[in-house]
Design a protein around this motif. Structure first.
Motif, mmCIF file in Angstrom:
data_model
loop_
_atom_site.group_PDB
_atom_site.id
_atom_site.type_symbol
_atom_site.label_atom_id
_atom_site.label_comp_id
_atom_site.label_asym_id
_atom_site.label_seq_id
_atom_site.Cartn_x
_atom_site.Cartn_y
_atom_site.Cartn_z
ATOM 1 N N GLU A 43 0.807 -1.220 0.000
ATOM 2 C CA GLU A 43 0.000 0.000 0.000
ATOM 3 C C GLU A 43 0.843 1.274 0.000
ATOM 4 O O GLU A 43 0.345 2.358 -0.284
ATOM 5 C CB GLU A 43 -0.941 0.007 1.211
ATOM 6 N N ASP A 44 2.128 1.137 0.306
ATOM 7 C CA ASP A 44 3.005 2.307 0.279
ATOM 8 C C ASP A 44 3.082 2.922 -1.112
ATOM 9 O O ASP A 44 3.437 4.099 -1.257
ATOM 10 C CB ASP A 44 4.416 1.936 0.757
ATOM 11 N N SER A 45 2.757 2.152 -2.131
ATOM 12 C CA SER A 45 2.766 2.709 -3.493
ATOM 13 C C SER A 45 1.749 3.841 -3.618
ATOM 14 O O SER A 45 1.976 4.818 -4.355
ATOM 15 C CB SER A 45 2.464 1.609 -4.527
ATOM 16 N N LYS A 46 0.632 3.729 -2.885
ATOM 17 C CA LYS A 46 -0.370 4.797 -2.908
ATOM 18 C C LYS A 46 0.138 6.038 -2.177
ATOM 19 O O LYS A 46 -0.199 7.162 -2.546
ATOM 20 C CB LYS A 46 -1.674 4.296 -2.276
ATOM 21 N N GLU A 49 2.387 7.827 -4.606
ATOM 22 C CA GLU A 49 1.564 8.572 -5.579
ATOM 23 C C GLU A 49 1.063 9.882 -4.976
ATOM 24 O O GLU A 49 1.093 10.934 -5.624
ATOM 25 C CB GLU A 49 0.372 7.724 -6.024
ATOM 26 N N LEU A 50 0.616 9.811 -3.731
ATOM 27 C CA LEU A 50 0.071 10.986 -3.054
ATOM 28 C C LEU A 50 1.146 12.042 -2.818
ATOM 29 O O LEU A 50 0.931 13.230 -3.088
ATOM 30 C CB LEU A 50 -0.568 10.564 -1.725
ATOM 31 N N LYS A 53 2.312 13.674 -6.002
ATOM 32 C CA LYS A 53 1.311 14.643 -6.452
ATOM 33 C C LYS A 53 1.564 16.016 -5.837
ATOM 34 O O LYS A 53 1.326 17.044 -6.472
ATOM 35 C CB LYS A 53 -0.092 14.138 -6.083
ATOM 36 N N SER A 206 0.624 1.632 6.666
ATOM 37 C CA SER A 206 -0.093 1.748 5.392
ATOM 38 C C SER A 206 -1.031 0.596 5.101
ATOM 39 O O SER A 206 -1.914 0.711 4.251
ATOM 40 C CB SER A 206 0.908 1.895 4.248
ATOM 41 N N ASN A 210 -7.007 3.479 3.629
ATOM 42 C CA ASN A 210 -8.274 3.427 2.900
ATOM 43 C C ASN A 210 -8.551 4.820 2.332
ATOM 44 O O ASN A 210 -7.753 5.748 2.503
ATOM 45 C CB ASN A 210 -9.417 2.957 3.808
ATOM 46 N N SER A 211 -9.669 4.966 1.670
ATOM 47 C CA SER A 211 -9.968 6.243 1.009
ATOM 48 C C SER A 211 -10.079 7.386 2.012
ATOM 49 O O SER A 211 -9.664 8.520 1.720
ATOM 50 C CB SER A 211 -11.259 6.129 0.196
ATOM 51 N N ILE A 214 -6.506 8.369 3.032
ATOM 52 C CA ILE A 214 -5.857 9.084 1.933
ATOM 53 C C ILE A 214 -6.353 10.524 1.882
ATOM 54 O O ILE A 214 -5.564 11.471 1.730
ATOM 55 C CB ILE A 214 -6.115 8.369 0.588
ATOM 56 N N GLU A 218 -4.115 13.894 2.468
ATOM 57 C CA GLU A 218 -4.117 14.943 1.436
ATOM 58 C C GLU A 218 -4.516 16.294 2.036
ATOM 59 O O GLU A 218 -3.896 17.329 1.733
ATOM 60 C CB GLU A 218 -5.071 14.572 0.301
#
Length: 249
Positions: A43-46, A49-50, A53, A206, A210-211, A214, A218
């Motif tokens: 899940e660290d890949s997400k 990505e964050l 960004k 991580s 979940n959404s 995230i 953010e």
């Protein structure tokens, strides 16, 4: 230009130069925030990505028995500006003193050795289950420049203890607060860090991502950006905040 104006300009320029030197020599340490994500999970890949960004970087605390595929993935993250910290060889808690000092010395040094053999730059340590028993602190200093060894996971606005570290704190007894706390509490911790020139470390596991989490991360990154607080990965944050000061502790 007459002599009087020339004298005024020279004196004024000299005054500004002196002020500049004083500010450079005695500037207060500015606040900094760093993020660490524990254990090394897919899940660290997400997270990457964050943070990409937002053009920011964080750190990953890795247990050193990962697969070759995992090592290569985190090595790629490191090559793109992320940082790796050691998180022991096996993840067993070191809160109590049930291990011999020989066993703990091995876990500390072997963890760094394995990760370093994969070309990872390791200078910091994160204790499994957040706490390293005081009996083992001296061993930590042999292999690492700093260590997160204290627990301060839960933070609320009503707490009287500060959520951030300060320059006079022992760099081998650093603490973190976790991203499971409410957004309001986390923003308050950020405010305090900013007001008091602290170093705030936020962490998360991580595999619970979940959404909603995230979205919270953010929103925190946006909040920090509005505050104009420096965000650095953990090794860089430590060097920026502590500088050479830790050598004299």
């Amino acid at each position: 230009m007459n002599k009087r104006r020339i004298r005024t300009c020279v004196l004024g320029g000299g005054f500004l130069l002196v002020i500049g030197i004083i500010v450079t020599m005695y500037r207060p340490y500015k606040s900094v925030i760093t993020f660490i994500f524990d254990d090394g999970v897919k899940e660290d890949s997400k997270i990457v990505e964050l943070f990409d960004k937002h053009s920011l970087k964080c750190g990953f605390a890795l247990i050193s028995w990962l697969s070759e595929e995992d090592y290569l993935r985190y090595l790629e993250y490191q090559n793109n500006g992320y940082e790796i910290l050691a998180h022991s060889t096996d993840g067993e808690p070191m809160v109590t003193d049930i291990f011999s000092e020989t066993d703990v010395a091995y876990k500390l040094s072997e963890s760094k050795k394995i990760l370093t053999e994969w070309d990872m730059n390791i200078t910091g340590w994160v204790s499994p289950s957040s706490v390293l028993n005081e009996k083992y602190i001296g061993l930590l200093k042999k292999d690492y420049n700093f260590g997160y060894t204290k627990y301060y996971g839960t933070y609320e606005i009503s707490d009287t203890l500060r959520p951030y570290n300060l320059l006079n704190d022992d760099p081998y007894r650093l603490w973190r607060i976790d991203l499971y706390n409410s957004l309001e509490d986390l923003e308050h911790a950020i405010d305090l860090t900013y007001e008091n020139n602290g170093m705030l470390t936020l962490y998360f596991h991580s595999y619970d991502l979940n959404s909603d989490q995230i979205k919270k991360i953010e929103e925190l990154l946006e909040y920090i950006k509005q505050k104009q607080i420096k965000v650095l990965p953990p090794n860089a944050a430590f060097e920026y905040y502590y500088g050479d000061h830790w050598l004299s502790i």
